[in-house]
Scaffold this active site. Structure first.
Site, PDB file in Angstrom:
ATOM      1  N   GLY A  10       0.828  -1.211   0.000  1.00 21.45           N
ATOM      2  CA  GLY A  10       0.000   0.000   0.000  1.00 21.45           C
ATOM      3  C   GLY A  10       0.855   1.250   0.000  1.00 21.45           C
ATOM      4  O   GLY A  10       1.766   1.388   0.819  1.00 21.45           O
ATOM      5  N   TYR A  13      -0.968   6.910   2.942  1.00 25.75           N
ATOM      6  CA  TYR A  13      -0.227   7.718   3.927  1.00 25.75           C
ATOM      7  C   TYR A  13       0.742   6.861   4.736  1.00 25.75           C
ATOM      8  O   TYR A  13       1.902   7.206   4.887  1.00 25.75           O
ATOM      9  CB  TYR A  13      -1.204   8.412   4.878  1.00 25.75           C
ATOM     10  CG  TYR A  13      -2.062   9.426   4.192  1.00 25.75           C
ATOM     11  CD1 TYR A  13      -1.563  10.690   3.895  1.00 25.75           C
ATOM     12  CD2 TYR A  13      -3.366   9.130   3.821  1.00 25.75           C
ATOM     13  CE1 TYR A  13      -2.351  11.625   3.241  1.00 25.75           C
ATOM     14  CE2 TYR A  13      -4.164  10.062   3.173  1.00 25.75           C
ATOM     15  CZ  TYR A  13      -3.638  11.304   2.893  1.00 25.75           C
ATOM     16  OH  TYR A  13      -4.416  12.221   2.236  1.00 25.75           O
ATOM     17  N   VAL A  81      -2.807  -6.700  -4.178  1.00 19.49           N
ATOM     18  CA  VAL A  81      -2.567  -7.765  -3.195  1.00 19.49           C
ATOM     19  C   VAL A  81      -3.856  -8.552  -2.998  1.00 19.49           C
ATOM     20  O   VAL A  81      -4.913  -7.966  -2.778  1.00 19.49           O
ATOM     21  CB  VAL A  81      -2.123  -7.175  -1.840  1.00 19.49           C
ATOM     22  CG1 VAL A  81      -1.930  -8.286  -0.809  1.00 19.49           C
ATOM     23  CG2 VAL A  81      -0.865  -6.340  -1.998  1.00 19.49           C
ATOM     24  N   GLU A 170     -17.772  16.595   5.452  1.00 14.97           N
ATOM     25  CA  GLU A 170     -16.849  17.236   4.501  1.00 14.97           C
ATOM     26  C   GLU A 170     -17.403  17.151   3.071  1.00 14.97           C
ATOM     27  O   GLU A 170     -17.295  18.097   2.295  1.00 14.97           O
ATOM     28  CB  GLU A 170     -15.459  16.577   4.572  1.00 14.97           C
ATOM     29  CG  GLU A 170     -14.702  16.964   5.837  1.00 14.97           C
ATOM     30  CD  GLU A 170     -13.190  16.853   5.681  1.00 14.97           C
ATOM     31  OE1 GLU A 170     -12.735  15.879   5.065  1.00 14.97           O
ATOM     32  OE2 GLU A 170     -12.479  17.745   6.183  1.00 14.97           O
ATOM     33  N   ASP A 301      -5.200   2.506   8.531  1.00 19.25           N
ATOM     34  CA  ASP A 301      -6.581   2.101   8.811  1.00 19.25           C
ATOM     35  C   ASP A 301      -6.745   0.600   9.056  1.00 19.25           C
ATOM     36  O   ASP A 301      -7.791   0.175   9.551  1.00 19.25           O
ATOM     37  CB  ASP A 301      -7.493   2.523   7.655  1.00 19.25           C
ATOM     38  CG  ASP A 301      -7.718   4.035   7.634  1.00 19.25           C
ATOM     39  OD1 ASP A 301      -7.183   4.730   8.505  1.00 19.25           O
ATOM     40  OD2 ASP A 301      -8.436   4.500   6.732  1.00 19.25           O
ATOM     41  N   ALA A 318      -5.429   9.917   8.792  1.00 26.98           N
ATOM     42  CA  ALA A 318      -4.176  10.059   8.053  1.00 26.98           C
ATOM     43  C   ALA A 318      -3.073  10.513   9.009  1.00 26.98           C
ATOM     44  O   ALA A 318      -1.913  10.111   8.881  1.00 26.98           O
ATOM     45  CB  ALA A 318      -4.356  11.070   6.935  1.00 26.98           C
TER      46      ALA A 318
END
Ligand code: FAD
Length: 405
Positions: A10, A13, A81, A170, A301, A318
């Site tokens: 991955g 972040y 993956v 948001e 996460d 993040a």
């Protein structure tokens, strides 16, 4: 002597932070570093609500992974993956497999639909660049289609947002800015548009300061958002959603667009690999390792860390993913050098700012409450800082947010 192989899964972040710190911390003759990511680009997950609403072009939220890694030290492999075979120390990709000595799992989150009927089929989720682009296009299509039909369907202009948490709020902030633009572009009467936010919990933005929450709700209501708090989505259908307040009051809300923003879980690769988890998130050891493992780290996460003060998990952010990446890199560098003493990870929460659109926000930073343009300025600084931490000043110049006044 064979060099140990560090494999990072991955390039979000957590993964990119680990990779960029490790490439500095270990020499080429000490270890091989491999970074695997589904796409050849990194995207700012925290900006996806803007790309989804159409207030920021999706190319602005992504950059080439190879631009921020040292290609002499980190080998980048583009691949998806599928599973980790822990007993063989092997990662299965859709197009091959890779063995590791040290593994970092940083595969991020997936939507959690809590088994609600129809959500997977009929609702969108803000997950990645592909889904953001699709949501933007879908909403625009509804507006473009509206005036072409002999019998006008007002429900085309209804957008339901499931969830009044951070992502939902948001996204609503961006939507309320985007809708007037869409109305002008497609000659649609603004009063025909409905934006409905459905939230099962009795409150908006749980965990936020009540004064700031009131500001957010009042601002969004003024811009046309209808809040249905304490109301649960029972089902999503091709026509919209079925909601219920309490046991009896069942109602259908017809909507051309439903966006589910009410929950995330860890990446499904975790469970597919037989790793014990709670909604795909692994309660990691204080040094970020998988319980019972010496060589597998989990950041972002996919990890779960308990806030001892309130005995509840920290919400996945993040901010935490990046801080974990730094500690994870230092711990792996130590292991590569044969040291066994590990650094413990403690989140350092500098603040949280929730955007309400281009020039408005609410938040707490360095212990101070703020709203409006001040908070919005802070939000852009936080966004630019994330770029700086991974790609330095040149990345900030390329992708940063400077429209701050
Ligand atoms: P990510 O950064 O999401 O990266 C995961 C990476 O893994 C991606 O590059 C993905 O392509 C890749 N990947 C996934 N599956 C596979 C696979 N099978 N194979 C290969 N690669 C794969 N947090 C904050 O701190 N502040 C905010 O203001 C904030 N706002 C947010 C707004 C929105 C709209 C959303 C959705 C989230 C927000 N968050 C915010 C939360 C934050 O985005 C996440 O906590 C953060 O992205 C987690 O980082 P990560 O490294 O675990 O995953």
């Amino acid at each position: 002597l064979r060099k140990p192989k560090i494999v990072i899964l991955g390039a979000g972040y957590g993964g990119l932070m680990t990779a960029t710190r490790l490439q500095k911390a270990v020499g080429v003759n000490e270890a091989d570093i491999v970074l695997i990511n589904k796409n050849d680009y990194h995207y700012e997950t925290t900006w996806l609500h803007e790309a989804s609403a159409g207030t920021l072009h999706h190319d602005k939220v992504r950059y080439d992974v190879r631009d921020v890694i040292d290609r002499h030290k980190v080998e980048f492999v583009q691949g998806s993956v599928e599973e980790i075979k822990m007993d063989e120390k092997r990662v299965i990709l859709e197009n091959g497999d890779i063995v590791y000595d040290y593994l970092v799992i940083a595969l991020g989150a997936e939507p959690e639909t809590f088994g609600i009927k129809g959500l997977k089929e009929y609702a969108f989720s803000i997950v990645n660049v592909n889904s953001a682009r699709q949501i933007r296009e879908h909403i625009e299509y509804q507006f473009a289609t509206y005036n072409t039909e002999a019998e006008k369907k007002d429900e085309r202009l209804t957008i339901v947002v499931g969830g009044a948490g951070f992502t939902g709020i948001e996204f609503l902030g961006e939507l309320t800015n985007r809708v007037p633009e869409l109305c002008r572009e497609y000659d649609v009467d603004y009063h025909k548009v409905k934006i409905v936010c459905v939230e099962a919990a009795p409150m908006v933005l749980p965990g936020f300061d009540p004064e700031l929450v009131n500001y957010a709700v009042a601002t969004l209501e003024k811009k046309g958002v209808e809040f249905r708090i304490g109301t649960a989505i029972k089902e999503a259908t091709p026509e919209g959603i079925i909601v219920a307040k309490g046991e009896e009051e069942v109602e259908e809300i017809k909507a051309g667009t439903v966006v589910w923003a009410a929950g995330v879980r860890g990446n499904s690769v975790i469970e597919k690999s037989g790793i014990e988890a709670m909604r795909g998130r692994v309660k990691v050891q204080p040094d970020l390792r998988l319980p019972g493992s010496d060589d597998v780290f989990i950041v972002g996460d996919c990890s779960l860390i308990i806030n001892e003060e309130i005995n509840r998990p920290y919400p996945p952010t993040a901010q935490i993913a990046m801080q974990q990446g730094e500690v994870c890199a230092r711990n792996i560098a130590a292991l590569v050098r044969g040291k066994s003493e590990m650094e413990t990870f403690t989140p350092d929460i500098k603040g949280t700012v929730c955007s309400l659109g281009e020039d408005d926000a609410i938040g707490v930073a360095f212990g101070k409450k703020m709203v409006g343009t001040k908070a919005s300025f802070m939000k852009k600084m936080i966004d630019n800082r994330a770029l700086y931490m991974i790609g330095g000043p040149s990345l900030v110049l390329k992708k940063g947010k400077f429209n701050v006044l």
